[in-house]
Design a protein around this motif. Structure first.
Motif, PDB file in Angstrom:
ATOM      1  N   ARG A   1      -2.009  -0.396  -7.934  1.00  0.00           N
ATOM      2  CA  ARG A   1      -3.395   0.052  -7.802  1.00  0.00           C
ATOM      3  C   ARG A   1      -3.471   1.567  -7.638  1.00  0.00           C
ATOM      4  O   ARG A   1      -2.561   2.196  -7.105  1.00  0.00           O
ATOM      5  CB  ARG A   1      -4.044  -0.622  -6.583  1.00  0.00           C
ATOM      6  CG  ARG A   1      -4.207  -2.120  -6.690  1.00  0.00           C
ATOM      7  CD  ARG A   1      -5.213  -2.589  -5.636  1.00  0.00           C
ATOM      8  NE  ARG A   1      -4.979  -1.944  -4.345  1.00  0.00           N
ATOM      9  CZ  ARG A   1      -4.354  -2.529  -3.318  1.00  0.00           C
ATOM     10  NH1 ARG A   1      -3.877  -3.752  -3.447  1.00  0.00           N
ATOM     11  NH2 ARG A   1      -4.206  -1.889  -2.171  1.00  0.00           N
TER      12      ARG A   1
ATOM     13  N   ASP B   1      -4.969   3.337  -5.533  1.00  0.00           N
ATOM     14  CA  ASP B   1      -4.961   3.819  -4.153  1.00  0.00           C
ATOM     15  C   ASP B   1      -3.620   3.604  -3.456  1.00  0.00           C
ATOM     16  O   ASP B   1      -3.449   3.980  -2.299  1.00  0.00           O
ATOM     17  CB  ASP B   1      -6.070   3.131  -3.345  1.00  0.00           C
ATOM     18  CG  ASP B   1      -5.894   1.618  -3.291  1.00  0.00           C
ATOM     19  OD1 ASP B   1      -5.310   1.048  -4.236  1.00  0.00           O
ATOM     20  OD2 ASP B   1      -6.343   1.001  -2.298  1.00  0.00           O
ATOM     21  N   VAL B   2      -2.655   3.010  -4.156  1.00  0.00           N
ATOM     22  CA  VAL B   2      -1.333   2.784  -3.564  1.00  0.00           C
ATOM     23  C   VAL B   2      -0.585   4.108  -3.446  1.00  0.00           C
ATOM     24  O   VAL B   2      -0.570   4.912  -4.388  1.00  0.00           O
ATOM     25  CB  VAL B   2      -0.514   1.786  -4.418  1.00  0.00           C
ATOM     26  CG1 VAL B   2       0.952   1.777  -3.990  1.00  0.00           C
ATOM     27  CG2 VAL B   2      -1.099   0.384  -4.291  1.00  0.00           C
ATOM     28  N   SER B   3       0.023   4.352  -2.300  1.00  0.00           N
ATOM     29  CA  SER B   3       0.839   5.548  -2.103  1.00  0.00           C
ATOM     30  C   SER B   3       2.210   5.322  -2.728  1.00  0.00           C
ATOM     31  O   SER B   3       2.969   4.454  -2.293  1.00  0.00           O
ATOM     32  CB  SER B   3       0.987   5.851  -0.607  1.00  0.00           C
ATOM     33  OG  SER B   3       1.943   6.873  -0.405  1.00  0.00           O
TER      34      SER B   3
ATOM     35  N   ARG C   1       2.700   3.942 -11.724  1.00  0.00           N
ATOM     36  CA  ARG C   1       1.313   4.196 -11.339  1.00  0.00           C
ATOM     37  C   ARG C   1       0.376   3.230 -12.053  1.00  0.00           C
ATOM     38  O   ARG C   1      -0.615   2.748 -11.477  1.00  0.00           O
ATOM     39  CB  ARG C   1       0.943   5.654 -11.661  1.00  0.00           C
ATOM     40  CG  ARG C   1      -0.506   6.027 -11.414  1.00  0.00           C
ATOM     41  CD  ARG C   1      -0.967   5.663 -10.025  1.00  0.00           C
ATOM     42  NE  ARG C   1      -0.308   6.425  -8.976  1.00  0.00           N
ATOM     43  CZ  ARG C   1      -0.371   6.120  -7.685  1.00  0.00           C
ATOM     44  NH1 ARG C   1      -1.045   5.042  -7.293  1.00  0.00           N
ATOM     45  NH2 ARG C   1       0.250   6.848  -6.777  1.00  0.00           N
TER      46      ARG C   1
ATOM     47  N   LYS D   1       0.816  -1.214   0.000  1.00  0.00           N
ATOM     48  CA  LYS D   1       0.000   0.000   0.000  1.00  0.00           C
ATOM     49  C   LYS D   1       0.848   1.262   0.000  1.00  0.00           C
ATOM     50  O   LYS D   1       0.390   2.319  -0.388  1.00  0.00           O
ATOM     51  CB  LYS D   1      -0.927   0.000   1.212  1.00  0.00           C
ATOM     52  CG  LYS D   1      -1.962  -1.126   1.194  1.00  0.00           C
ATOM     53  CD  LYS D   1      -2.860  -1.058   2.428  1.00  0.00           C
ATOM     54  CE  LYS D   1      -3.963  -2.103   2.360  1.00  0.00           C
ATOM     55  NZ  LYS D   1      -3.433  -3.483   2.327  1.00  0.00           N
ATOM     56  N   LYS D   2       2.101   1.130   0.445  1.00  0.00           N
ATOM     57  CA  LYS D   2       2.999   2.281   0.518  1.00  0.00           C
ATOM     58  C   LYS D   2       4.335   1.887  -0.104  1.00  0.00           C
ATOM     59  O   LYS D   2       5.041   1.031   0.427  1.00  0.00           O
ATOM     60  CB  LYS D   2       3.194   2.724   1.972  1.00  0.00           C
ATOM     61  CG  LYS D   2       1.896   3.124   2.683  1.00  0.00           C
ATOM     62  CD  LYS D   2       2.164   3.520   4.122  1.00  0.00           C
ATOM     63  CE  LYS D   2       2.622   2.358   4.958  1.00  0.00           C
ATOM     64  NZ  LYS D   2       1.580   1.658   5.661  1.00  0.00           N
TER      65      LYS D   2
ATOM     66  N   SER E   1      -1.927   9.413   1.158  1.00  0.00           N
ATOM     67  CA  SER E   1      -2.096  10.077  -0.143  1.00  0.00           C
ATOM     68  C   SER E   1      -1.421   9.264  -1.239  1.00  0.00           C
ATOM     69  O   SER E   1      -0.209   9.050  -1.178  1.00  0.00           O
ATOM     70  CB  SER E   1      -1.503  11.479  -0.103  1.00  0.00           C
ATOM     71  OG  SER E   1      -2.060  12.248   0.944  1.00  0.00           O
ATOM     72  N   PRO E   2      -2.142   8.816  -2.256  1.00  0.00           N
ATOM     73  CA  PRO E   2      -1.509   8.077  -3.342  1.00  0.00           C
ATOM     74  C   PRO E   2      -0.483   8.923  -4.102  1.00  0.00           C
ATOM     75  O   PRO E   2       0.517   8.411  -4.586  1.00  0.00           O
ATOM     76  CB  PRO E   2      -2.677   7.697  -4.250  1.00  0.00           C
ATOM     77  CG  PRO E   2      -3.884   7.759  -3.368  1.00  0.00           C
ATOM     78  CD  PRO E   2      -3.608   8.865  -2.390  1.00  0.00           C
TER      79      PRO E   2
END
Length: 231
Positions: free
Chosen positions: A111, A113-115, A107, A7-8, A179-180
C-alpha cells in the motif's frame, strides 16, 4: 510469504555470497529499532557491481533461506515479532539487479502508506552515487544506515551524499515508522565489520572451518559444507 497488512517493512538486499552473521546482526538491530512488521531478505539475481565468479543465484537463494531460519530463531529468542520473508524478486527478474527496480516493484506491491525502509551499511551509502538511478530511490523507500568500522560517513562522503542528507536525514528512528519513503536515518549504535568478499577469501585459508563456524549462520554453513562451496 503472505504478510498480514504490514505497515513497516525492512528490505535487506545483497549478493549473500555467503550470508553471514553481519547480515543477521544488521537485520536484528533494525527490526528492533524500527519496530518492523516484516523484513524481506532479497538476494540479487545478477549483481552488476560484483566481480565474475559469483555463486549461482539459486544456490545463493538457498543459502539466504537457510540463514533466514537462523534469523527467525534469533527473533524468537529475542522476542522480536517481525515476520521474515525471503524474496526472489531480483532472481526472477531478467537482467542486472538494480535496487531502483526492486524499490519500484515493492512499492507497487504494498500500500502507498506502508513504510518501506532499505537497510544498508555505511559503505553502501557512501557508494550510492554509483548505483543505477540512485537519486530516485528515496521516492520509493527510506534508508536506514548502520555504521561500519573504517567508514566514517561524515569524513568520507562526497558532495552528492552531503546534499542528500541535508534534504532527507532525520535524527529519530520513529520518523521512518511514520514516513512511507523519503527519509534517511543514520544509526551509530551498531558496528558490523564483516563483508562477504573478505569472508570468501578467508574461507580459502587453512583455518577455514574455524572462520566459517564463527561468521556464517549454522543452517547456511551446513549447505556450504555439503556443496563444497568457497574452497
Amino acid at each position: 510469504m503472505h504478510l498480514d497488512t504490514p505497515k513497516k517493512i525492512g528490505i535487506l538486499g545483497g549478493t549473500f555470497d555467503p550470508p553471514h552473521l553481519g547480515h543477521l546482526k544488521l537485520a536484528t538491530h533494525f527490526a528492533k529499532v524500527l519496530h518492523l512488521d516484516a523484513l524481506l531478505l532479497v538476494p540479487s539475481g545478477e549483481p552488476w557491481q560484483k566481480d565474475f565468479g559469483i555463486t549461482p543465484a539459486e544456490i545463493r537463494l538457498q543459502l539466504t533461506e537457510a540463514a533466514g531460519i537462523d534469523l527467525a530463531r534469533a527473533f524468537l529468542y529475542l522476542k522480536i515479532s517481525t515476520q521474515i520473508g525471503i524474496d526472489r524478486i531480483e532472481i526472477d527478474r531478467a537482467g542486472p539487479s538494480y535496487a531502483i527496480d526492486t524499490a519500484k516493484a515493492l512499492r507497487e506491491r504494498f500500500r502507498p502508506d506502508v513504510s518501506l525502509t532499505w537497510l544498508m551499511g555505511a559503505d553502501s551509502l557512501l557508494n550510492l552515487p554509483t548505483w543505477n538511478s540512485w537519486d530516485q530511490l528515496l521516492s520509493f523507500v527510506n534508508f536506514a544506515v548502520a555504521s561500519r568500522p573504517h567508514y566514517e560517513v561524515s569524513e568520507q562522503m562526497g558532495a552528492e551524499i552531503v546534499t542528500l542528507l541535508e534534504k532527507h536525514q532525520c535524527i529519530d528512528a520513529d520518523t521512518l515508522e511514520k514516513s512511507p519513503f523519503g527519509r534517511i536515518y543514520l544509526d551509530n549504535s551498531l558496528s558490523v565489520d564483516l563483508s562477504s568478499t573478505e569472508l570468501r577469501n578467508q574461507l580459502k585459508s587453512p583455518s577455514r572451518s574455524d572462520i566459517a563456524s564463527e561468521h556464517i549462520p549454522s543452517h547456511a554453513l551446513e549447505i556450504i559444507t555439503n556443496l563444497g562451496l568457497y574452497k
